[in-house]
Motif scaffolding. Structure first.
Motif, PDB file in Angstrom:
ATOM      1  N   GLN A 109     -98.273   4.039  64.031  1.00  0.00           N
ATOM      2  CA  GLN A 109     -98.514   3.514  62.684  1.00  0.00           C
ATOM      3  C   GLN A 109     -97.279   2.776  62.165  1.00  0.00           C
ATOM      4  O   GLN A 109     -97.392   1.705  61.556  1.00  0.00           O
ATOM      5  CB  GLN A 109     -98.876   4.653  61.735  1.00  0.00           C
ATOM      6  CG  GLN A 109    -100.290   5.200  61.940  1.00  0.00           C
ATOM      7  CD  GLN A 109    -100.540   6.412  61.060  1.00  0.00           C
ATOM      8  OE1 GLN A 109     -99.711   7.315  60.980  1.00  0.00           O
ATOM      9  NE2 GLN A 109    -101.688   6.433  60.388  1.00  0.00           N
ATOM     10  N   ILE A 110     -96.106   3.337  62.395  1.00  0.00           N
ATOM     11  CA  ILE A 110     -94.873   2.709  61.922  1.00  0.00           C
ATOM     12  C   ILE A 110     -94.639   1.380  62.634  1.00  0.00           C
ATOM     13  O   ILE A 110     -94.331   0.366  62.000  1.00  0.00           O
ATOM     14  CB  ILE A 110     -93.670   3.651  62.133  1.00  0.00           C
ATOM     15  CG1 ILE A 110     -93.763   4.825  61.155  1.00  0.00           C
ATOM     16  CG2 ILE A 110     -92.348   2.899  61.957  1.00  0.00           C
ATOM     17  CD1 ILE A 110     -92.670   5.860  61.317  1.00  0.00           C
ATOM     18  N   ILE A 111     -94.807   1.361  63.937  1.00  0.00           N
ATOM     19  CA  ILE A 111     -94.585   0.132  64.708  1.00  0.00           C
ATOM     20  C   ILE A 111     -95.621  -0.929  64.328  1.00  0.00           C
ATOM     21  O   ILE A 111     -95.284  -2.101  64.125  1.00  0.00           O
ATOM     22  CB  ILE A 111     -94.632   0.431  66.218  1.00  0.00           C
ATOM     23  CG1 ILE A 111     -93.461   1.360  66.604  1.00  0.00           C
ATOM     24  CG2 ILE A 111     -94.568  -0.862  67.030  1.00  0.00           C
ATOM     25  CD1 ILE A 111     -93.548   1.904  68.010  1.00  0.00           C
ATOM     26  N   ASP A 112     -96.885  -0.518  64.221  1.00  0.00           N
ATOM     27  CA  ASP A 112     -97.946  -1.469  63.862  1.00  0.00           C
ATOM     28  C   ASP A 112     -97.714  -2.049  62.469  1.00  0.00           C
ATOM     29  O   ASP A 112     -97.865  -3.261  62.251  1.00  0.00           O
ATOM     30  CB  ASP A 112     -99.319  -0.777  63.894  1.00  0.00           C
ATOM     31  CG  ASP A 112     -99.777  -0.473  65.314  1.00  0.00           C
ATOM     32  OD1 ASP A 112     -99.131  -0.964  66.262  1.00  0.00           O
ATOM     33  OD2 ASP A 112    -100.781   0.253  65.467  1.00  0.00           O
ATOM     34  N   ARG A 113     -97.340  -1.194  61.519  1.00  0.00           N
ATOM     35  CA  ARG A 113     -97.131  -1.665  60.156  1.00  0.00           C
ATOM     36  C   ARG A 113     -95.923  -2.601  60.068  1.00  0.00           C
ATOM     37  O   ARG A 113     -95.955  -3.603  59.346  1.00  0.00           O
ATOM     38  CB  ARG A 113     -96.946  -0.462  59.216  1.00  0.00           C
ATOM     39  CG  ARG A 113     -96.581  -0.826  57.778  1.00  0.00           C
ATOM     40  CD  ARG A 113     -97.592  -1.739  57.134  1.00  0.00           C
ATOM     41  NE  ARG A 113     -98.897  -1.120  56.976  1.00  0.00           N
ATOM     42  CZ  ARG A 113     -99.947  -1.728  56.451  1.00  0.00           C
ATOM     43  NH1 ARG A 113     -99.847  -3.019  56.077  1.00  0.00           N
ATOM     44  NH2 ARG A 113    -101.105  -1.104  56.336  1.00  0.00           N
ATOM     45  N   THR A 114     -94.887  -2.291  60.809  1.00  0.00           N
ATOM     46  CA  THR A 114     -93.700  -3.157  60.819  1.00  0.00           C
ATOM     47  C   THR A 114     -94.031  -4.518  61.417  1.00  0.00           C
ATOM     48  O   THR A 114     -93.663  -5.564  60.872  1.00  0.00           O
ATOM     49  CB  THR A 114     -92.556  -2.502  61.603  1.00  0.00           C
ATOM     50  OG1 THR A 114     -92.279  -1.200  61.067  1.00  0.00           O
ATOM     51  CG2 THR A 114     -91.289  -3.350  61.533  1.00  0.00           C
ATOM     52  N   ALA A 115     -94.747  -4.509  62.535  1.00  0.00           N
ATOM     53  CA  ALA A 115     -95.136  -5.769  63.175  1.00  0.00           C
ATOM     54  C   ALA A 115     -96.025  -6.595  62.245  1.00  0.00           C
ATOM     55  O   ALA A 115     -95.853  -7.814  62.117  1.00  0.00           O
ATOM     56  CB  ALA A 115     -95.850  -5.481  64.491  1.00  0.00           C
ATOM     57  N   LYS A 116     -96.944  -5.928  61.578  1.00  0.00           N
ATOM     58  CA  LYS A 116     -97.849  -6.640  60.668  1.00  0.00           C
ATOM     59  C   LYS A 116     -97.082  -7.241  59.500  1.00  0.00           C
ATOM     60  O   LYS A 116     -97.358  -8.368  59.066  1.00  0.00           O
ATOM     61  CB  LYS A 116     -98.923  -5.673  60.162  1.00  0.00           C
ATOM     62  CG  LYS A 116     -99.977  -6.339  59.270  1.00  0.00           C
ATOM     63  CD  LYS A 116    -101.056  -5.331  58.865  1.00  0.00           C
ATOM     64  CE  LYS A 116    -102.120  -6.001  57.989  1.00  0.00           C
ATOM     65  NZ  LYS A 116    -103.182  -5.031  57.600  1.00  0.00           N
ATOM     66  N   HIS A 117     -96.106  -6.493  58.979  1.00  0.00           N
ATOM     67  CA  HIS A 117     -95.327  -7.002  57.847  1.00  0.00           C
ATOM     68  C   HIS A 117     -94.593  -8.289  58.210  1.00  0.00           C
ATOM     69  O   HIS A 117     -94.510  -9.217  57.391  1.00  0.00           O
ATOM     70  CB  HIS A 117     -94.318  -5.945  57.394  1.00  0.00           C
ATOM     71  CG  HIS A 117     -93.427  -6.395  56.278  1.00  0.00           C
ATOM     72  ND1 HIS A 117     -93.812  -6.375  54.963  1.00  0.00           N
ATOM     73  CD2 HIS A 117     -92.163  -6.911  56.301  1.00  0.00           C
ATOM     74  CE1 HIS A 117     -92.837  -6.852  54.206  1.00  0.00           C
ATOM     75  NE2 HIS A 117     -91.814  -7.174  54.992  1.00  0.00           N
ATOM     76  N   PHE A 118     -94.068  -8.353  59.431  1.00  0.00           N
ATOM     77  CA  PHE A 118     -93.299  -9.529  59.856  1.00  0.00           C
ATOM     78  C   PHE A 118     -94.169 -10.565  60.572  1.00  0.00           C
ATOM     79  O   PHE A 118     -93.653 -11.567  61.081  1.00  0.00           O
ATOM     80  CB  PHE A 118     -92.144  -9.101  60.757  1.00  0.00           C
ATOM     81  CG  PHE A 118     -91.035  -8.401  60.022  1.00  0.00           C
ATOM     82  CD1 PHE A 118     -90.096  -9.130  59.313  1.00  0.00           C
ATOM     83  CD2 PHE A 118     -90.952  -7.021  60.010  1.00  0.00           C
ATOM     84  CE1 PHE A 118     -89.077  -8.496  58.629  1.00  0.00           C
ATOM     85  CE2 PHE A 118     -89.930  -6.372  59.331  1.00  0.00           C
ATOM     86  CZ  PHE A 118     -88.992  -7.111  58.637  1.00  0.00           C
ATOM     87  N   GLN A 119     -95.466 -10.254  60.626  1.00  0.00           N
ATOM     88  CA  GLN A 119     -96.427 -11.188  61.228  1.00  0.00           C
ATOM     89  C   GLN A 119     -96.057 -11.531  62.674  1.00  0.00           C
ATOM     90  O   GLN A 119     -96.038 -12.695  63.078  1.00  0.00           O
ATOM     91  CB  GLN A 119     -96.528 -12.467  60.386  1.00  0.00           C
ATOM     92  CG  GLN A 119     -97.043 -12.207  58.982  1.00  0.00           C
ATOM     93  CD  GLN A 119     -97.181 -13.473  58.148  1.00  0.00           C
ATOM     94  OE1 GLN A 119     -96.537 -14.485  58.419  1.00  0.00           O
ATOM     95  NE2 GLN A 119     -98.042 -13.430  57.140  1.00  0.00           N
ATOM     96  N   ILE A 120     -95.748 -10.500  63.427  1.00  0.00           N
ATOM     97  CA  ILE A 120     -95.525 -10.664  64.859  1.00  0.00           C
ATOM     98  C   ILE A 120     -96.397  -9.653  65.595  1.00  0.00           C
ATOM     99  O   ILE A 120     -96.861  -8.669  65.009  1.00  0.00           O
ATOM    100  CB  ILE A 120     -94.046 -10.456  65.246  1.00  0.00           C
ATOM    101  CG1 ILE A 120     -93.588  -9.035  64.875  1.00  0.00           C
ATOM    102  CG2 ILE A 120     -93.155 -11.510  64.589  1.00  0.00           C
ATOM    103  CD1 ILE A 120     -92.164  -8.735  65.306  1.00  0.00           C
ATOM    104  N   ALA A 121     -96.616  -9.905  66.881  1.00  0.00           N
ATOM    105  CA  ALA A 121     -97.460  -9.019  67.681  1.00  0.00           C
ATOM    106  C   ALA A 121     -96.708  -7.743  68.041  1.00  0.00           C
ATOM    107  O   ALA A 121     -95.483  -7.751  68.194  1.00  0.00           O
ATOM    108  CB  ALA A 121     -97.921  -9.729  68.948  1.00  0.00           C
TER     109      ALA A 121
END
Length: 459
Positions: free
Chosen positions: A370-382
């Motif tokens: 969840q932390i990794i997915d949310r961080t990636a989503k925030h920065f708009q990267i895969a």
């Protein structure tokens, strides 16, 4: 500090988390040393309890490594006048409310104890807001240090001093602590604390009813402390008057201290000339307290009700409530009230039952994914990019933030963090966490990014 104690602290720092080291060990001192006894100074009663119950064996072990094997180790509380601190907490005054302990507003609570003379006749200052009972931690240590520097040299350092952050994080407490410390050192100093609402209302009365004395009140002082500056932002005439007041005081080396919920550049209706003046001093963000600090707050609040919460209960509350200090305080009040009404001890099982509704509003089990997915989503990267070996700048910073959040929110080991992000060497995780910890204190953009991601994780 003695060479022995420096060596002890150096080894301890490698053995405990940075939060625990800063909270409990950083301000300790070696008072005396004999063959029979070593006396160590700690900040307050809460720190003493931690050393007696949790860190005593570690201290004894490290002392032994340095050739010191006393029959007993004694922990003593530092003198109140000494500038010591637990990384959120110094000496707790038993008449303070929990809001004062975290620097919040002075709300009434059924667990608060009545006090007399809540406001000083001098400068509208609350005499209970002092440096001694302010809880200091990684989220506000820079603000605390700057405040002490201003109190020691008003008008010389960090002028203006500008604090910003959410409610209940210590802005009002710190600002008034500066005023009280200045008056303690120099009783003849003219210190004035007002809210921006008071400034606005008095200015309007001055305009509407031709009341005299407005300019004299705000310009014939040594220290001006204004709370909640954001409320003045959309009032052009009031801003103009404050601009002239600011200029007069600043040019005469008078200290100005301001607080707001946003940095100056994020207040859209603030005039450019005020914004530039607010930013020419020291602008400091005060954030939510970390886990160790939340524990200290809970201990302090419980002590006000003469309740000694066990560590398991404290850690349970601090772990499950981390988005809002008011929520933390409310949960504790609910627990203490429930226990008192039923004549039982406030323990983990009771807390679990009471917090059921609270926990339903947040993830039951926050995961690494969840932390990794949310961080990636925030920065708009895969997610694949953030877990890859690529060193592009737009990927490295999100990866480091993800590592920091894995450490701060889940308390994962560095090897485990490295593995979650596809790294083989855990030193990369250590470097990343340390880098973000430093950046949070100095870089507004990083602070906002970390805060936003954390808020969305617990939304």
């Amino acid at each position: 500090m003695s060479a022995l104690w420096k060596s002890v602290l150096g080894e301890v720092e490698l053995s405990v988390s940075s939060g625990n080291f800063n909270t409990w060990f950083k301000t300790t001192e070696l008072v005396s040393q004999t063959e029979d006894e070593v006396v160590i100074s700690v900040a307050n009663i809460f720190a003493k309890k931690q050393f007696d119950s949790k860190f005593g064996d570690l201290v004894r072990e490290v002392l032994a490594k340095n050739g010191v094997k006393p029959a007993r180790i004694t922990y003593t509380i530092a003198l109140a006048g000494k500038k010591t601190r637990v990384n959120r907490e110094t000496t707790i005054n038993p008449v303070n409310t929990a809001d004062e302990l975290i620097g919040g507003t002075n709300r009434e609570s059924q667990f608060s104890r009545p006090v007399s003379s809540p406001l000083s006749a001098r400068g509208n200052l609350n005499p209970r807001y002092t440096f001694d009972n302010f809880i200091v931690g990684s989220s506000n240590d820079l603000a605390h240090t700057a405040s002490q520097a201003v109190a020691a040299h008003p008008g010389e350092k960090y002028n203006p001093l500008y604090f910003y952050g959410g409610v209940g994080l210590g802005k009002t407490h710190l600002m008034q602590a500066v005023g009280n410390e200045i008056l303690k050192t120099n009783p003849d100093a003219k210190v004035l604390y007002v809210s921006s609402e008071t400034f606005v209302n008095e200015f309007l009365d001055h305009i509407r009813f031709k009341k005299k004395g407005f300019a004299d009140k705000y310009r014939n002082i040594d220290v001006l402390i204004v709370d909640d500056m954001q409320f003045i932002a959309n009032k052009e005439k009031t801003q103009e008057e404050f601009f002239h007041t600011f200029n007069f005081l600043h040019q005469n080396n008078k200290q100005i201290i301001i607080s707001s919920d946003k940095p100056p550049r994020s207040i859209p209706t603030l005039t450019e000339r005020l914004r530039s003046r607010f930013e020419m001093g020291m602008t400091i963000d005060i954030q939510m307290p970390d886990f160790e600090t939340r524990c200290a707050i809970l201990k302090a609040k419980a002590a006000l009700s003469d309740v000694d919460l066990d560590n398991d209960t404290v850690e349970y509350l601090a772990t499950n409530i981390k988005t809002n200090i008011r929520e933390l305080e409310g949960a504790l009040n609910q627990l203490l009230a429930h226990a008192e009404l039923r004549g039982v001890a406030p323990d983990v099982s009771t807390a679990e039952g009471l917090l059921g509704n609270v926990r339903q509003t947040r993830p039951q089990h926050l995961t690494s994914k969840q932390i990794i997915d949310r961080t990636a989503k925030h920065f708009q990267i895969a997610v694949d990019e953030i877990c890859s070996s690529r060193r592009d700048k737009h990927i490295v910073t999100p990866r480091q933030i993800a590592m920091y959040l894995l450490r701060s929110e889940l308390h994962l080991s560095f090897p485990k963090i490295a593995g979650e992000l596809g790294r083989k060497d855990h030193t990369t995780a250590i470097h990343s966490v340390e880098k973000i910890e430093k950046a949070i204190k100095l870089d507004f953009v990083i602070r906002e990014q970390v805060a936003t991601i954390r808020d969305k994780l617990y939304a």
